[in-house]
Design a protein around this motif. Structure first.
Motif, mmCIF file in Angstrom:
data_model
loop_
_atom_site.group_PDB
_atom_site.id
_atom_site.type_symbol
_atom_site.label_atom_id
_atom_site.label_comp_id
_atom_site.label_asym_id
_atom_site.label_seq_id
_atom_site.Cartn_x
_atom_site.Cartn_y
_atom_site.Cartn_z
ATOM 1 N N HIS A 119 46.038 28.654 27.618
ATOM 2 C CA HIS A 119 44.287 28.485 27.159
ATOM 3 C C HIS A 119 44.086 26.912 27.066
ATOM 4 N N ALA A 120 45.015 26.090 26.307
ATOM 5 C CA ALA A 120 44.566 24.865 26.120
ATOM 6 C C ALA A 120 44.335 24.251 27.601
ATOM 7 N N ARG A 121 45.166 24.498 28.541
ATOM 8 C CA ARG A 121 44.809 23.944 29.869
ATOM 9 C C ARG A 121 43.226 24.273 30.158
ATOM 10 N N ALA A 122 42.888 25.664 30.091
ATOM 11 C CA ALA A 122 41.736 26.094 30.786
ATOM 12 C C ALA A 122 40.644 25.494 29.695
ATOM 13 N N PHE A 123 40.940 25.235 28.296
ATOM 14 C CA PHE A 123 40.085 24.547 27.624
ATOM 15 C C PHE A 123 39.672 23.215 28.010
ATOM 16 N N ILE A 124 40.703 22.531 28.136
ATOM 17 C CA ILE A 124 40.351 21.174 28.639
ATOM 18 C C ILE A 124 39.667 21.065 30.109
ATOM 19 N N ALA A 125 40.063 21.888 30.926
ATOM 20 C CA ALA A 125 39.340 21.786 32.116
ATOM 21 C C ALA A 125 37.621 22.276 32.002
ATOM 22 N N GLU A 126 37.562 23.156 31.095
ATOM 23 C CA GLU A 126 36.098 23.601 30.828
ATOM 24 C C GLU A 126 35.309 22.233 30.183
ATOM 25 N N SER A 127 35.996 21.728 29.428
ATOM 26 C CA SER A 127 35.694 20.407 28.471
ATOM 27 C C SER A 127 35.344 19.415 29.411
ATOM 28 N N ARG A 128 36.145 19.133 30.399
ATOM 29 C CA ARG A 128 35.842 18.035 31.604
ATOM 30 C C ARG A 128 34.693 18.579 32.403
ATOM 31 N N ASN A 129 34.542 19.814 32.705
ATOM 32 C CA ASN A 129 33.355 20.194 33.494
ATOM 33 C C ASN A 129 32.036 19.807 32.647
ATOM 34 N N ARG A 130 31.971 20.426 31.074
ATOM 35 C CA ARG A 130 31.020 20.081 30.322
ATOM 36 C C ARG A 130 30.533 18.536 30.261
ATOM 37 N N TYR A 131 31.636 17.795 30.062
ATOM 38 C CA TYR A 131 31.447 16.434 30.012
ATOM 39 C C TYR A 131 30.720 15.736 31.010
ATOM 40 N N ALA A 132 31.022 16.145 32.358
ATOM 41 C CA ALA A 132 30.651 15.692 33.634
ATOM 42 C C ALA A 132 29.523 16.001 33.708
ATOM 43 N N GLU A 133 28.812 17.489 33.505
ATOM 44 C CA GLU A 133 27.578 17.829 33.425
ATOM 45 C C GLU A 133 26.464 17.104 32.369
ATOM 46 N N TYR A 134 27.039 16.996 31.350
ATOM 47 C CA TYR A 134 26.346 15.996 30.300
ATOM 48 C C TYR A 134 26.257 14.649 30.804
ATOM 49 N N LEU A 135 27.042 13.783 31.384
ATOM 50 C CA LEU A 135 26.938 12.823 32.280
ATOM 51 C C LEU A 135 25.927 12.789 33.176
ATOM 52 N N ARG A 136 25.879 13.770 33.957
ATOM 53 C CA ARG A 136 25.031 13.742 35.253
ATOM 54 C C ARG A 136 23.539 13.972 34.641
ATOM 55 N N ASP A 137 23.179 14.744 33.585
ATOM 56 C CA ASP A 137 22.061 15.368 33.135
ATOM 57 C C ASP A 137 21.601 14.023 32.447
ATOM 58 N N THR A 138 22.272 13.184 31.737
ATOM 59 C CA THR A 138 21.820 12.088 30.905
ATOM 60 C C THR A 138 21.488 10.979 31.874
ATOM 61 N N ILE A 139 22.491 10.776 32.783
ATOM 62 C CA ILE A 139 22.332 9.526 33.607
ATOM 63 C C ILE A 139 21.338 9.420 34.829
ATOM 64 N N GLY A 140 21.582 10.933 35.566
ATOM 65 C CA GLY A 140 21.045 11.112 36.573
ATOM 66 C C GLY A 140 22.005 10.832 37.725
ATOM 67 N N GLU A 141 21.389 10.691 38.916
ATOM 68 C CA GLU A 141 22.097 10.484 40.255
ATOM 69 C C GLU A 141 22.696 9.085 40.233
ATOM 70 N N PRO A 142 24.120 9.083 40.506
ATOM 71 C CA PRO A 142 24.725 7.636 40.418
ATOM 72 C C PRO A 142 24.096 6.886 41.581
ATOM 73 N N PRO A 143 23.916 5.464 41.360
ATOM 74 C CA PRO A 143 23.142 4.883 42.784
ATOM 75 C C PRO A 143 24.303 4.350 43.745
ATOM 76 N N THR A 144 25.405 4.435 43.449
ATOM 77 C CA THR A 144 26.526 4.156 44.388
ATOM 78 C C THR A 144 27.465 5.291 44.142
ATOM 79 N N ALA A 145 28.320 5.193 45.351
ATOM 80 C CA ALA A 145 29.747 5.859 45.426
ATOM 81 C C ALA A 145 30.648 5.326 44.175
ATOM 82 N N ARG A 146 30.647 4.073 43.923
ATOM 83 C CA ARG A 146 31.394 3.457 43.033
ATOM 84 C C ARG A 146 31.204 3.865 41.639
ATOM 85 N N VAL A 147 29.862 4.076 41.366
ATOM 86 C CA VAL A 147 29.506 4.338 39.841
ATOM 87 C C VAL A 147 29.917 6.031 39.929
#
Length: 376
Positions: A119-147
């Motif tokens: 369960h801990a592994r699944a929780f962390i995976a879900e948390s990472r996906n949530r965090y990534a979605e939050y960053l994308r929604d807040t920051i928008g499309e990254p301007p470069t591949a490095r970002v």
């Protein structure tokens, strides 16, 4: 510990097993005041407290255990569950990750906690996906591949890979996995010769000679620990090998030899240039490995591409596409796989890292030639 205290502790444990959690809490609390802290089953008290709805007391019991044993897997998992139930996802994530790290380092996870570890592994995976979605929604499309890569690393969706050459490390070079073709002006005349190089490959293959397994045994050396040893699934047609031209192959492919003259290949006696056609048959997999040096880049000019054929360098995967060279740092972990039904062939050669200055190249040339000449 007195006999009476031991008896009360055993009675509390029996009550817990009978799912009489209120009686178990009463007995375990009394035991906590009587038995040495290191002999107290704090995780059991925490479970009993949580079962009766007293999460605050359960957390206090777990903190007692973790004060004695900061990497106790069971206590970390239980604390993560309590924090998750409270809605403190970041704190739950931290405790779950600590438990997973300890288990990976060889810590013993109690059998009854295996489900909680999953369960801990699944929780962390879900948390990472949530965090990534939050960053994308807040920051928008990254301007470069490095970002974009930086955001993926921050969210835990990619791993950091660094240069780890097996023989020689040159300090203070940028940690880049792939370089882009437009950074190298000399590639333009090489690509102009691509039709002629493809014709030469077809002629060589029609004559059915010249290709040999890439991984072979060396005289008086241990056998390579490589499952592709003597396997034609990964084969080479050499133009330059350890600094010596393969005259017969060079004569058969003048357009390819002329194209190679455009590349800034190292010229080191006994070692460089190195250039060959690298052929990968369907189903072949070159296992993850590191190159010998970080002073060079490896270049692939696709002569014949194939579907589902990929190269992974560090945390990035690319396919070979018609007319698109791949240039990468092979001192970073990399692997290749032909998952399709076609044969992939590239012109592979090495070049100097562009960040290495001319005087440094001269010094390294002398160094590598000296190493190559050393007989022990």
């Amino acid at each position: 510990m007195t006999m009476d205290a031991l008896a009360r502790l055993e009675a509390a444990v029996d009550a817990f097993r009978a799912r009489d959690f209120a009686r178990a809490v009463e007995g375990l609390r009394q035991a906590a005041a009587e038995v040495p802290a290191e002999a107290m089953p704090w995780e059991l008290l925490a479970n009993a407290e949580a079962a009766t709805g007293n999460d605050q007391a359960a957390m206090a019991a777990l903190d007692r255990r973790l004060a004695l044993d900061p990497r106790n897997i069971a206590a970390l998992l239980l604390k993560g569950q309590l924090l998750e139930r409270e809605g403190d996802r970041r704190a739950a994530d931290a405790n779950y990750q600590a438990a997973i790290n300890q288990e990976a380092a060889g810590g013993a996870c109690p059998p009854q906690m295996r489900g909680a570890l999953g369960h801990a592994r699944a929780f962390i995976a879900e948390s990472r996906n949530r965090y990534a979605e939050y960053l994308r929604d807040t920051i928008g499309e990254p301007p470069t591949a490095r970002v974009a890569m930086a955001l993926d690393l921050l969210a835990g969706n990619r791993e950091v890979f660094l240069q780890q050459p097996s023989v020689f490390y040159f300090p203070e070079l940028p940690q880049r996995q792939f370089f882009e073709p437009e950074e190298f002006a000399w590639l333009e005349p090489m690509l102009a010769a691509l039709p002629a190089m493809q014709a030469e490959l077809e002629a060589v293959e029609a004559e059915k000679g010249g290709f040999a397994p890439y991984v072979v045994a060396q005289p008086n050396r241990p056998l390579p620990n490589n499952r592709l040893l003597d396997d034609p699934a990964w084969s080479a047609f050499w133009f330059w090998r350890q600094g010596a031209m393969v005259d017969e192959n060079a004569a058969r492919c003048p357009a390819t030899m002329a194209a190679l003259e455009h590349a800034p290949m190292p010229r080191i006696e006994g070692r460089s240039p190195v250039a060959h056609w690298s052929r990968l048959q369907p189903g072949a997999h070159i296992a993850p490995h590191h190159g010998m040096l970080n002073t060079r880049l490896i270049c692939h000019i696709p002569i014949r591409t194939a579907p589902a054929c990929v190269l992974r360098v560090g945390n990035e995967v690319r396919e070979w596409r018609d007319g698109v060279p791949l240039i990468f740092d092979d001192s970073i972990e990399h692997e290749a796989r032909n998952g399709g039904d076609g044969v992939r062939t590239v012109l592979l050669f090495e070049i100097w890292r562009p960040e290495i200055a001319e005087d440094e190249r001269a010094a390294l040339t002398q160094l590598f030639a000296t190493i190559a000449a050393y007989d022990g």
